[in-house]
Scaffold this motif. Structure first.
Motif, PDB file in Angstrom:
ATOM      1  N   HIS A 135      35.516   4.820 -17.433  1.00 39.00           N
ATOM      2  CA  HIS A 135      34.504   4.309 -16.914  1.00 39.00           C
ATOM      3  C   HIS A 135      33.126   5.117 -17.252  1.00 39.00           C
ATOM      4  N   GLY A 136      32.032   4.639 -17.695  1.00 39.72           N
ATOM      5  CA  GLY A 136      30.730   5.504 -17.991  1.00 39.72           C
ATOM      6  C   GLY A 136      30.444   5.540 -19.591  1.00 39.72           C
ATOM      7  N   PHE A 137      29.358   6.330 -19.745  1.00 40.36           N
ATOM      8  CA  PHE A 137      28.729   6.280 -20.892  1.00 40.36           C
ATOM      9  C   PHE A 137      29.406   7.401 -22.022  1.00 40.36           C
ATOM     10  N   GLN A 138      30.188   8.207 -21.420  1.00 34.80           N
ATOM     11  CA  GLN A 138      30.750   9.404 -22.208  1.00 34.80           C
ATOM     12  C   GLN A 138      31.547   8.769 -23.574  1.00 34.80           C
ATOM     13  N   GLN A 139      31.399   9.261 -24.655  1.00 32.39           N
ATOM     14  CA  GLN A 139      32.313   8.989 -25.851  1.00 32.39           C
ATOM     15  C   GLN A 139      33.408   9.450 -26.081  1.00 32.39           C
ATOM     16  N   VAL A 140      33.631  10.758 -25.371  1.00 35.24           N
ATOM     17  CA  VAL A 140      34.908  11.297 -25.167  1.00 35.24           C
ATOM     18  C   VAL A 140      35.105  11.765 -23.717  1.00 35.24           C
ATOM     19  N   ARG A 141      36.513  11.600 -23.469  1.00 38.36           N
ATOM     20  CA  ARG A 141      36.848  11.984 -22.208  1.00 38.36           C
ATOM     21  C   ARG A 141      37.395  13.414 -22.194  1.00 38.36           C
ATOM     22  N   THR A 142      36.914  14.114 -21.076  1.00 35.94           N
ATOM     23  CA  THR A 142      37.140  15.510 -21.018  1.00 35.94           C
ATOM     24  C   THR A 142      37.861  16.061 -19.712  1.00 35.94           C
ATOM     25  N   MET A 143      38.477  17.248 -19.795  1.00 34.50           N
ATOM     26  CA  MET A 143      38.868  17.824 -18.734  1.00 34.50           C
ATOM     27  C   MET A 143      39.208  19.167 -19.070  1.00 34.50           C
ATOM     28  N   LEU A 144      39.105  20.174 -17.987  1.00 36.17           N
ATOM     29  CA  LEU A 144      39.230  21.743 -18.522  1.00 36.17           C
ATOM     30  C   LEU A 144      40.288  22.348 -17.833  1.00 36.17           C
ATOM     31  N   ARG A 145      40.891  23.464 -18.544  1.00 32.01           N
ATOM     32  CA  ARG A 145      41.951  24.312 -18.126  1.00 32.01           C
ATOM     33  C   ARG A 145      41.744  25.751 -18.487  1.00 32.01           C
ATOM     34  N   PHE A 146      42.216  26.487 -17.319  1.00 28.61           N
ATOM     35  CA  PHE A 146      42.053  27.851 -17.457  1.00 28.61           C
ATOM     36  C   PHE A 146      42.856  28.577 -16.639  1.00 28.61           C
ATOM     37  N   THR A 147      42.645  29.783 -16.594  1.00 36.29           N
ATOM     38  CA  THR A 147      43.439  30.770 -15.593  1.00 36.29           C
ATOM     39  C   THR A 147      42.660  31.449 -14.947  1.00 36.29           C
ATOM     40  N   ILE A 148      43.037  31.777 -13.634  1.00 33.92           N
ATOM     41  CA  ILE A 148      42.723  32.910 -12.764  1.00 33.92           C
ATOM     42  C   ILE A 148      43.475  33.874 -12.308  1.00 33.92           C
ATOM     43  N   GLU A 149      43.303  35.156 -12.796  1.00 34.90           N
ATOM     44  CA  GLU A 149      44.179  36.219 -12.384  1.00 34.90           C
ATOM     45  C   GLU A 149      43.501  37.433 -11.648  1.00 34.90           C
ATOM     46  N   ASP A 150      43.740  37.706 -10.349  1.00 32.93           N
ATOM     47  CA  ASP A 150      42.900  38.480  -9.420  1.00 32.93           C
ATOM     48  C   ASP A 150      41.516  37.892  -9.422  1.00 32.93           C
ATOM     49  N   ASP A 151      40.393  38.598 -10.158  1.00 32.11           N
ATOM     50  CA  ASP A 151      39.236  38.084  -9.973  1.00 32.11           C
ATOM     51  C   ASP A 151      38.679  37.680 -11.456  1.00 32.11           C
ATOM     52  N   LYS A 152      39.656  37.523 -12.364  1.00 32.50           N
ATOM     53  CA  LYS A 152      39.285  37.272 -13.686  1.00 32.50           C
ATOM     54  C   LYS A 152      39.437  35.716 -14.053  1.00 32.50           C
ATOM     55  N   ILE A 153      38.601  35.125 -14.499  1.00 35.89           N
ATOM     56  CA  ILE A 153      38.508  33.756 -15.162  1.00 35.89           C
ATOM     57  C   ILE A 153      38.869  34.079 -16.625  1.00 35.89           C
ATOM     58  N   ASP A 154      39.845  33.145 -17.293  1.00 36.20           N
ATOM     59  CA  ASP A 154      40.179  33.562 -18.530  1.00 36.20           C
ATOM     60  C   ASP A 154      40.864  32.185 -19.141  1.00 36.20           C
ATOM     61  N   ASN A 155      40.892  32.352 -20.574  1.00 36.03           N
ATOM     62  CA  ASN A 155      41.802  31.173 -21.270  1.00 36.03           C
ATOM     63  C   ASN A 155      41.044  29.828 -21.230  1.00 36.03           C
ATOM     64  N   LEU A 156      39.911  29.772 -20.980  1.00 34.90           N
ATOM     65  CA  LEU A 156      39.306  28.339 -21.002  1.00 34.90           C
ATOM     66  C   LEU A 156      39.394  27.408 -22.169  1.00 34.90           C
ATOM     67  N   GLU A 157      39.981  26.065 -21.745  1.00 34.46           N
ATOM     68  CA  GLU A 157      40.151  25.283 -22.888  1.00 34.46           C
ATOM     69  C   GLU A 157      39.563  24.031 -22.626  1.00 34.46           C
ATOM     70  N   VAL A 158      38.940  22.925 -23.489  1.00 40.42           N
ATOM     71  CA  VAL A 158      38.553  21.955 -23.289  1.00 40.42           C
ATOM     72  C   VAL A 158      39.487  20.865 -23.714  1.00 40.42           C
ATOM     73  N   ILE A 159      39.943  20.122 -22.979  1.00 40.57           N
ATOM     74  CA  ILE A 159      40.907  18.982 -23.312  1.00 40.57           C
ATOM     75  C   ILE A 159      40.107  17.497 -23.334  1.00 40.57           C
ATOM     76  N   GLU A 160      40.166  16.910 -24.907  1.00 35.52           N
ATOM     77  CA  GLU A 160      39.538  15.918 -25.095  1.00 35.52           C
ATOM     78  C   GLU A 160      40.396  14.622 -25.560  1.00 35.52           C
ATOM     79  N   PHE A 161      39.833  13.362 -25.024  1.00 38.83           N
ATOM     80  CA  PHE A 161      40.811  12.147 -25.276  1.00 38.83           C
ATOM     81  C   PHE A 161      39.596  11.205 -25.925  1.00 38.83           C
ATOM     82  N   LYS A 162      39.933  10.309 -26.756  1.00 41.27           N
ATOM     83  CA  LYS A 162      39.241   9.395 -27.185  1.00 41.27           C
ATOM     84  C   LYS A 162      38.891   8.352 -25.923  1.00 41.27           C
ATOM     85  N   LYS A 163      37.850   7.743 -25.827  1.00 43.92           N
ATOM     86  CA  LYS A 163      37.498   6.816 -24.716  1.00 43.92           C
ATOM     87  C   LYS A 163      38.397   5.478 -25.162  1.00 43.92           C
TER      88      LYS A 163
END
Length: 163
Positions: A135-163
């Motif tokens: 639902h909505g105007f977006q053409q691509v559906r998205t979510m994020l994944r990443f890791t957190i270790e101690d105080d570090k945020i790392d390995n950020l990835e965008v996951i995309e799907f067609k609407k």
């Protein structure tokens, strides 16, 4: 180390493609506009879930999830809310608190626009995963994944799907 899957704006939509990524995560974070609780029930059946309600969510959802969710993940303070804005343009509902007590990661949804950006003044990272629902105007559906270790945020990835 924790593997995080971050999503928002499901608007009652969940499918096997999304659940495949849920299974790969250690925790799932949902930044609101859940829609039907079948979405969060499906996620909770597989992994721990941290979520907030959004502006489309009904009273039942608001009874189960808070408007704001602040917590520690490893050594990183996280704040999730649905309507938050972004650096330089934070929503009036959170502006005072975010300047007084900024987290390391600030997560919001609502806009259906994927954004990951630093706020150098507050030394935080804003994350908006966009919308994974149909639902909505977006053409691509998205979510994020990443890791957190101690105080570090790392390995950020965008996951995309067609609407």
């Amino acid at each position: 180390m924790k593997k995080i899957l971050l999503l928002s704006d499901t608007h009652s939509y969940i499918d096997d493609d999304i659940l495949k990524y849920v299974k790969q995560a250690d925790e799932v974070w949902h930044a609101g506009d859940i829609g039907d609780l079948k979405v969060t029930d499906a996620i909770k059946a597989l992994k721990p879930l941290r979520a907030v309600y959004g502006n489309i969510d009904d009273a039942k959802t608001r009874m189960e999830f808070p408007e704001h969710n602040r917590f520690m993940c490893e050594k990183v303070e996280v704040w999730i809310t649905h309507i938050g804005g972004y650096p330089g343009r934070y929503d009036t509902r959170i502006k005072t608190e975010i300047y007084k007590n900024p987290p390391k990661i600030f997560v919001c949804g609502h806009s259906h626009i994927l954004k990951v950006m630093p706020d150098k003044k507050l030394n935080l990272l804003l994350m908006n995963p966009g919308a994974i629902g149909k639902h909505g105007f977006q053409q691509v559906r998205t979510m994020l994944r990443f890791t957190i270790e101690d105080d570090k945020i790392d390995n950020l990835e965008v996951i995309e799907f067609k609407k």
